[in-house]
Motif scaffolding. Structure first.
Motif, PDB file in Angstrom:
ATOM      1  N   ASP A 237      47.858 -10.228 -27.453  1.00  0.00           N
ATOM      2  CA  ASP A 237      48.758  -9.650 -26.809  1.00  0.00           C
ATOM      3  C   ASP A 237      49.913  -9.326 -27.487  1.00  0.00           C
ATOM      4  N   ARG A 238      49.783  -8.871 -28.441  1.00  0.00           N
ATOM      5  CA  ARG A 238      50.909  -8.161 -29.251  1.00  0.00           C
ATOM      6  C   ARG A 238      50.437  -6.993 -30.004  1.00  0.00           C
ATOM      7  N   GLY A 239      51.377  -6.200 -30.545  1.00  0.00           N
ATOM      8  CA  GLY A 239      51.144  -5.081 -31.493  1.00  0.00           C
ATOM      9  C   GLY A 239      51.917  -5.389 -32.986  1.00  0.00           C
ATOM     10  N   ILE A 240      51.183  -4.573 -34.034  1.00  0.00           N
ATOM     11  CA  ILE A 240      51.804  -4.872 -35.439  1.00  0.00           C
ATOM     12  C   ILE A 240      52.185  -3.761 -35.909  1.00  0.00           C
ATOM     13  N   VAL A 241      53.080  -3.700 -36.800  1.00  0.00           N
ATOM     14  CA  VAL A 241      53.558  -2.686 -37.735  1.00  0.00           C
ATOM     15  C   VAL A 241      53.725  -3.147 -39.192  1.00  0.00           C
ATOM     16  N   VAL A 242      53.885  -2.438 -39.907  1.00  0.00           N
ATOM     17  CA  VAL A 242      53.960  -2.736 -41.728  1.00  0.00           C
ATOM     18  C   VAL A 242      55.071  -1.797 -42.041  1.00  0.00           C
ATOM     19  N   THR A 243      56.162  -2.813 -42.531  1.00  0.00           N
ATOM     20  CA  THR A 243      57.554  -2.604 -42.739  1.00  0.00           C
ATOM     21  C   THR A 243      57.926  -3.279 -43.938  1.00  0.00           C
ATOM     22  N   ASP A 244      58.228  -2.540 -45.149  1.00  0.00           N
ATOM     23  CA  ASP A 244      58.623  -3.100 -46.344  1.00  0.00           C
ATOM     24  C   ASP A 244      57.851  -4.235 -46.716  1.00  0.00           C
ATOM     25  N   GLY A 245      56.576  -3.937 -46.904  1.00  0.00           N
ATOM     26  CA  GLY A 245      55.696  -4.728 -47.542  1.00  0.00           C
ATOM     27  C   GLY A 245      55.411  -6.100 -46.468  1.00  0.00           C
ATOM     28  N   HIS A 246      55.986  -6.115 -45.427  1.00  0.00           N
ATOM     29  CA  HIS A 246      55.676  -7.007 -44.391  1.00  0.00           C
ATOM     30  C   HIS A 246      54.958  -6.651 -43.129  1.00  0.00           C
ATOM     31  N   ILE A 247      54.174  -7.538 -42.588  1.00  0.00           N
ATOM     32  CA  ILE A 247      53.427  -7.218 -41.277  1.00  0.00           C
ATOM     33  C   ILE A 247      54.526  -7.883 -40.151  1.00  0.00           C
ATOM     34  N   GLN A 248      54.673  -7.118 -39.433  1.00  0.00           N
ATOM     35  CA  GLN A 248      55.655  -7.523 -38.218  1.00  0.00           C
ATOM     36  C   GLN A 248      54.953  -7.403 -36.790  1.00  0.00           C
ATOM     37  N   SER A 249      54.805  -8.642 -36.090  1.00  0.00           N
ATOM     38  CA  SER A 249      54.404  -8.824 -34.969  1.00  0.00           C
ATOM     39  C   SER A 249      55.320  -8.054 -33.946  1.00  0.00           C
ATOM     40  N   ILE A 250      54.932  -7.085 -33.135  1.00  0.00           N
ATOM     41  CA  ILE A 250      55.786  -6.464 -31.966  1.00  0.00           C
ATOM     42  C   ILE A 250      55.467  -6.775 -30.793  1.00  0.00           C
ATOM     43  N   PRO A 251      56.368  -6.660 -29.687  1.00  0.00           N
ATOM     44  CA  PRO A 251      55.677  -6.591 -28.273  1.00  0.00           C
ATOM     45  C   PRO A 251      54.845  -5.574 -27.904  1.00  0.00           C
ATOM     46  N   ARG A 252      53.989  -5.912 -27.008  1.00  0.00           N
ATOM     47  CA  ARG A 252      53.120  -4.871 -26.709  1.00  0.00           C
ATOM     48  C   ARG A 252      53.471  -3.972 -25.532  1.00  0.00           C
TER      49      ARG A 252
END
Length: 828
Positions: free
Chosen positions: A48-63
């Motif tokens: 139920d989420r989306g993901i992005v990669v920023t600054d060497g981290h994986i971040q869960s984001i709202p869908r």
């Protein structure tokens, strides 16, 4: 680090991480929040989420809420490209729609490596979209992709980090192999890349070498010479098409608020506003400017003419720009209001409305060698100069200066600047918009085929008379190019819709802009004297696909009367639209003042000739009207066809959404099938274990009972039936104390058995002696312990019997019966 994404319904709880954990020794983790990526880890997207990669981290984001299409792959790939650049690898496997295509494009533009699954994909839409867009470096099966990833990780370039920015200096500018590569590109495309900055070219060449695991430029030259399509691939790699709608918000606000209103105000009612978008890529910038103009003009648009010419070196980019269709990710910077007004939903994408597309004319164009557009009021050229060397900077700026009207404006990107103040003056220090300065000493470079002839000297110096003899140039190609540019006939290139795509030579005597809405349709622009013959020739050329020639057409030009011929020639085009070449040739000229009627002919003949001419003109006018009616009917049919195509696109969109839902169901079903297979395997293993246990129990010599928590017999072995001479129906299901003549109803035994369940105890070698009805008096040793079943948490008691009657009797016989009297009177 491996990041695994699939399209899942937000309401479905996936067990993908559990399944992956059973197939790899690497840790598998669902991305619930912001986590730091680690090598040799597998990360899985939540349902139920989306993901992005920023600054060497994986971040869960709202869908995205209420989104008809879920583009989680594009979002991740794009963030991955921005963060890790040439170190990113994107792989698109089986799936529906086109998610992942724009993400792979972003990875490839940053120097990363991209893969797409071949025809082994069960659902081929996603990989085929990436392949058709030309953003997949490799098209392989999943197994081959894995093998290729292993090879890439062990390549020498990976270890030396040659692909990183700055390491292109490892290739010498004077390397003969580099010159050979540039010559191969020049011969194949007609583009002279020696005029571009070598850093970008070297990085792209290194990238191609890396993909083929080649270590030297000489090896890559050999590959280019033996694999013809590799030259085309390298050429497309060098044309970095990066753009966006309203890319620089501050600049476009300044355009809308200051520059464009001033330019519109400066034009006369019937005078068109001409704009040139150079290096337009896939057209977003040209359409952004068109949208701004429509917003500025509002209801006054009908009284204004707008001509936006957009050009680019990349023909695939021009094809996409003409279509004007973009993915949901490509229109992310467009406001919802503009999206609803200027775009139409077509499947999973958005297409620019016809009213906006009609303002823009897209054409392939090499700004370094092709003649420029002229009498332009505004030029936008963003992120082109950064790829050119200083000499080409000057040449391009000279071309822009020549193309602009007095007081015209030039817009560059914020990463570009103009060093020379001789041609342009900057309007705003923060925004890179310049105004053309008045000058009569510059001319753009003439078109000279593959190599351009540069004219650097002022006009006064070039045409200054001299008595000294002038030596002719030794380069015959240069002489030919000048002759062609000055003396070859005027011509235009049109498509079957009669829209002009390219002008060459002086077409003004034959074509002119009509009053009303701005158009580049040749039928509307043709002079009345040649309109009929031109329409007829074009129609016949389209119908027969053969060259059509019209001669002896009279065309008045002031006091002179010219005889003109028309040649309409079908062209073979690599694009989707067939093209026509229309050539205008002037045959002869007759001065009207030299013609003296009545000298050699009678008045009657002159009157007859006049009458015939009038009749012919009348017939010609009627034919023009008939032809116009036919074209109007054709236009209506075309509109009906477009509506049908639009409906078809809507059905296609619905089908894609259904396919996406089907894919989500398939994903869930596949997990269930896998789980079911595992359960079946475990059931089989359990059945085997159960059979094994029963076989062991059945072969034991000692009697054995299994009691439930209420001390009722659940099962017993064959030794129990034989020992106590009972049958199975007499035993199973009965209370232990009811067996026989209640001989097992012993208070102490009852207490011990009940404590096993209550207190989790056990007993060992508890001895009892009883007179049994069938077997007589026996001495038994009892062993008991608790068993807990994991499935239903049921508690059982295992009770085992050992008959020690005979053993005790033998020991009793062997045991001596004597006593010793000690001095103290005690016995021993």
């Amino acid at each position: 680090a491996f990041i695994f994404i699939q399209h899942l319904s937000p309401d479905y709880k996936s067990i993908l991480s559990t399944l992956l954990a059973k197939t790899t020794k690497m840790p598998v983790q669902v991305i619930e929040e912001r986590i730091h990526m680690e090598p040799n880890h597998v990360y899985v997207i939540p349902n139920d989420r989306g993901i992005v990669v920023t600054d060497g981290h994986i971040q869960s984001i709202p869908r995205a809420k209420n989104a008809s299409v879920n583009l989680t792959i594009d979002v991740l790939f794009t963030s991955l490209a921005e963060t890790h650049k040439e170190n990113a690898v994107g792989v698109v496997l089986s799936g529906n729609a086109s998610d992942g295509t724009m993400g792979l494009k972003a990875i490839k533009q940053k120097g990363g490596i991209t893969f797409a699954q071949d025809n082994s994909a069960k659902y081929s839409s996603m990989p085929e979209s990436a392949i058709d867009e030309g953003v997949a470096d490799f098209v392989l099966s999943p197994k081959e992709i894995a093998q290729e990833l292993v090879k890439i990780s062990k390549h020498i370039f990976t270890k030396k980090e040659v692909l990183k920015v700055g390491n292109e200096s490892k290739i010498d500018d004077n390397n003969p192999a580099l010159k050979t590569i540039l010559d191969l590109l020049h011969n194949a495309s007609g583009v002279n890349f020696t005029q571009y900055k070598t850093g970008t070219i070297k990085r792209r060449i290194l990238r191609r070498m890396f993909l083929y695991r080649l270590n030297t430029l000489a090896q890559y030259v050999k590959l280019l010479q033996t694999k013809s399509d590799e030259v085309v691939i390298l050429y497309n790699d060098l044309l970095i098409n990066v753009t966006d709608f309203f890319r620089d918000k501050e600049t476009f606000r300044y355009l809308k608020g200051t520059i464009l209103p001033r330019l519109i105000k400066s034009k006369k009612p019937d005078e068109p506003l001409r704009i040139w978008v150079a290096a337009c890529s896939t057209g977003q910038e040209a359409y952004s400017i068109a949208i701004l103009l429509l917003e500025i003009l509002g209801t006054k648009f009908s009284g204004k003419h707008i001509q936006i010419f957009a050009s680019d070196l990349s023909e695939p980019a021009i094809k996409k720009a003409r279509k004007g269709e973009y993915s949901i990710y490509e229109v992310k910077s467009v406001s919802q209001k503009r999206l609803e007004r200027f775009f139409v939903k077509t499947g999973a994408n958005y297409q620019v409305t016809k009213s906006v597309r009609d303002l823009c004319v897209f054409a392939p164009h090499n700004i370094l060698s092709d003649p420029p557009f002229s009498k332009v009021d505004f030029i936008s050229c963003c992120n082109l100069l950064i790829y050119l060397d200083s000499a080409m900077h000057k040449k391009v700026l000279t071309t822009f200066h020549y193309a602009l009207n007095e007081g015209g404006n030039l817009m560059l990107s914020k990463s570009e600047s103009i060093d020379s103040t001789e041609l342009f003056v900057q309007l705003n220090k923060e925004i890179k918009i310049y105004t053309r300065k008045r000058s009569v000493y510059t001319l753009p470079a003439l078109s000279a085929g593959p190599r351009a002839l540069t004219i650097d000297k002022p006009l006064t110096q070039q045409y200054k008379k001299s008595v000294a003899p002038v030596a002719l140039p030794a380069n015959e190609a240069t002489i030919n190019s000048i002759l062609f540019s000055r003396f070859m006939p005027a011509y235009v290139v049109i498509n079957h819709a009669r829209d002009i795509l390219q002008f060459k030579g002086n077409t003004f005597p034959y074509l002119e802009h009509a009053t009303g809405k701005a158009t580049l349709n040749i039928n509307n622009m043709a002079r009345p004297e040649i309109a009929f013959e031109l329409r007829d020739a074009i129609n016949k050329a389209i119908e027969t696909n053969k060259e059509i020639k019209k001669t002896g057409i009279e065309l008045k030009n002031g006091m002179a009367q010219n005889s003109v011929s028309l040649d309409v020639i079908p062209l073979k085009s690599d694009g989707t639209d067939p093209l026509l070449l229309v050539v205008f040739t002037e045959q002869n000229m007759l001065q009207i003042t030299d013609f003296k009627p009545g000298v050699n002919t009678s008045a009657e003949i002159q009157q007859g000739i006049k009458r015939i001419k009038e009749e012919l003109l009348a017939v010609k006018g009627e034919l023009i009207l008939v032809s116009a009616d036919k074209e109007d009917s054709d236009r209506k049919l075309q509109e009906a066809k477009e509506e049908i195509l639009s409906s078809n696109e809507e059905f296609h969109s619905m089908n894609e959404e259904m396919e996406t839902s089907k894919e989500e169901i398939e994903s869930a079903n596949q997990e269930l099938i896998t789980t079911n297979q595992q359960l079946q395997t475990r059931n089989e293993q359990l059945a085997e274990a159960n059979d094994f246990s029963e076989a062991i129990v059945a072969t034991l010599h000692e009697p054995l009972l299994i009691l439930d928590k209420n001390l009722r017999i659940k099962s017993s072995n064959e030794a129990f039936y034989k020992k106590f001479k009972v049958k199975q129906p007499e035993v199973n299901g009965k209370l232990l104390y009811e067996l026989g003549n209640h001989q097992w109803d012993i208070p102490r035994l009852r207490e011990l058995l009940e404590n096993i369940i209550k207190r989790d105890t056990y007993f060992y070698d508890y001895e009892i002696t009883h007179e049994f009805p069938e077997i007589g008096k026996k001495t038994m040793l009892l062993n008991a312990m608790r068993i807990v079943q994991q499935v239903d948490n049921d508690q059982l008691i295992l009770l085992a019997f050992t008959d020690t009657t005979e053993k005790n009797a033998k020991e009793k016989k062997r045991k001596p019966n004597w006593r010793v009297l000690l001095r103290n009177g005690r016995t021993r």
